[in-house]
Write an enzyme that holds these catalytic residues in place. Structure first.
Site, PDB file in Angstrom:
ATOM      1  CD  GLU A  23      26.880  60.927  33.850  1.00  0.00           C
ATOM      2  OE1 GLU A  23      26.154  62.088  33.585  1.00  0.00           O
ATOM      3  OE2 GLU A  23      26.903  60.186  32.935  1.00  0.00           O
ATOM      4  CG  ASP A 205      78.669  49.940   8.485  1.00  0.00           C
ATOM      5  OD1 ASP A 205      78.034  49.924   9.580  1.00  0.00           O
ATOM      6  OD2 ASP A 205      79.561  49.101   7.971  1.00  0.00           O
TER       7      ASP A 205
END
Length: 404
Positions: A23, A205
């Protein structure tokens, strides 16, 4: 119990502050454009406190959830002092009216962002860059049958995954050439391939290779207890690391902005599914199982807040409060009166209407007649109040419990 009650009260107060700030967003934008704010109240019900300062009466109602910002001349049908006519909202340019009507929504988004930012730099938020690539944890043999909900038959051997040379830490990028975003997708794909050969694209890897796997055809129990044949390969998932990440003050801005976007998108999806979940809420009142993703009222949300505080999960407490702000923002944009989005839709209608009138050489049509929208406004308000009442009842008689 004391911590739980503290959490309930704090979350309830957080909701009250959230609505008050919504508000206030209308209030500050209205004042900035020279509109007269006659009243600014927090809560609803009987007035507890009211005091006039300048031209505005500020007050507190008995139930501190909800509120209103009374702007003079919000519609042409409002009663207004002739001396205030030049400051009436409907007399202002269309874009100023939209800014004011959007002020609460904008405030909720800002509040939600600031809450998430505080969490990001204090304890951490979900890492938007977390690596969800399916990663192998353990490999094992595959039981042929499922004996009960919690028990599988015994098995021997290494299992299809181990036979194919796949190891702990390997990342699965694709199955049969189809990219996999996470382990769940890998699992769901394998389930559909009983007895077939599946080619898994593996990263190890920083090297890539394809691993053909003979998918085992096994018997498992479906949700209804019937036996079904599915595929299995014998591996478990290694959970992602860095799911949550704590950020510094500068980098936290960008990370919070991204996470805010994700939360708003998720909130929008939830809002779209909101109507379809109401029957489930009603059924839960009469004893049906309550869906943990069903709508909650202030009561239910405060209860969840209590559960978070009871377990010292303050980050989740504040993230839920931020989520509430985003929900209020999007919900208020629904283009139906009496929601903010309904008023915005009227302003845009006036603008488009006047544009077409101008193209035909006609003057502007003037402010919309809100009395024609009164039946729709009353109907929408009645539906919202009914749904709200049902959800509150469900939260009392069959509340959502995240932790049992």
């Amino acid at each position: 119990m004391a911590a739980y009650l503290l959490g309930v009260v704090l979350f309830f107060l957080g909701i009250a502050v959230t609505i008050a700030l919504h508000e206030w967003g209308h209030y500050i934008t209205a004042r900035a454009f020279g509109m007269k704010v006659r009243r600014f109240f927090i809560g609803f019900g009987p007035t507890v406190l009211a005091k006039q300062r300048g031209e505005t009466v500020y007050g507190l109602k008995a139930i501190p959830v909800g509120g209103f910002c009374d702007i003079a001349g919000m519609t042409a049908q409002d009663d207004i002092d002739p001396a205030d006519l030049s400051r009436a909202m409907y007399k202002k340019p269309w874009w100023q009216r939209i800014v004011v009507l959007s002020g609460g929504v904008i405030m909720n988004v800002i509040v939600g962002f600031l809450v998430l930012y505080a969490v990001a730099v204090s304890s951490g938020i979900p890492n938007p860059d977390v690596d969800t690539t399916a990663t192998v944890d353990t490999v094992q043999c595959v039981p042929e049958t499922q004996l009960s909900e919690t028990e599988l038959s015994s098995c021997t051997g290494l299992g299809p995954v181990a036979d194919a040379g796949i190891e702990h830490g390997d990342k699965i990028l694709a199955v049969n050439g189809e990219e996999m975003a996470n382990f769940t997708e890998v699992r769901d794909t394998i389930l559909t391939l009983p007895g077939e050969t599946a080619t898994l694209t593996i990263e190890r890897d920083e090297m890539l290779f394809d691993a053909p796997i003979q998918v085992a055809a096994v018997t498992r129990l479906a949700a209804d207890g019937t036996e079904i044949t599915v595929g299995a390969v014998g591996m478990s998932s290694l959970p992602p690391t860095d799911i949550y990440k704590k950020y510094g003050p500068v980098e936290g801005v960008g990370a919070t902005a991204r996470f805010t976007g994700d939360m708003i998108e998720a909130t929008w999806e939830g809002l779209k599914s909101f109507p379809a979940k109401i029957p489930g809420v009603v059924a839960s009142i009469f004893g049906a199982e309550r869906d943990v993703e069903s709508p909650m009222s202030v009561v239910g949300a405060s209860q969840i807040g209590g559960e978070f505080v009871e377990r010292s999960m303050w980050d989740m407490f504040f993230m839920m409060l931020a989520s509430l702000n985003f929900f209020l923002a999007l919900f208020n944009l629904v283009p139906l009166p009496p929601l903010d989005g309904g008023h915005i839709a009227v302003v845009l209608y006036e603008k488009v209407r006047d544009l077409f009138r101008k193209m035909r050489g006609k003057p502007a049509g003037g402010p919309a007649d809100y009395t024609k929208l009164m039946p729709l406004t009353v109907a929408v308000a009645a539906v919202l109040m009914t749904i709200g009442g049902l959800v509150i009842i469900a939260d009392v008689v069959n509340p959502i419990r995240l932790f049992g």
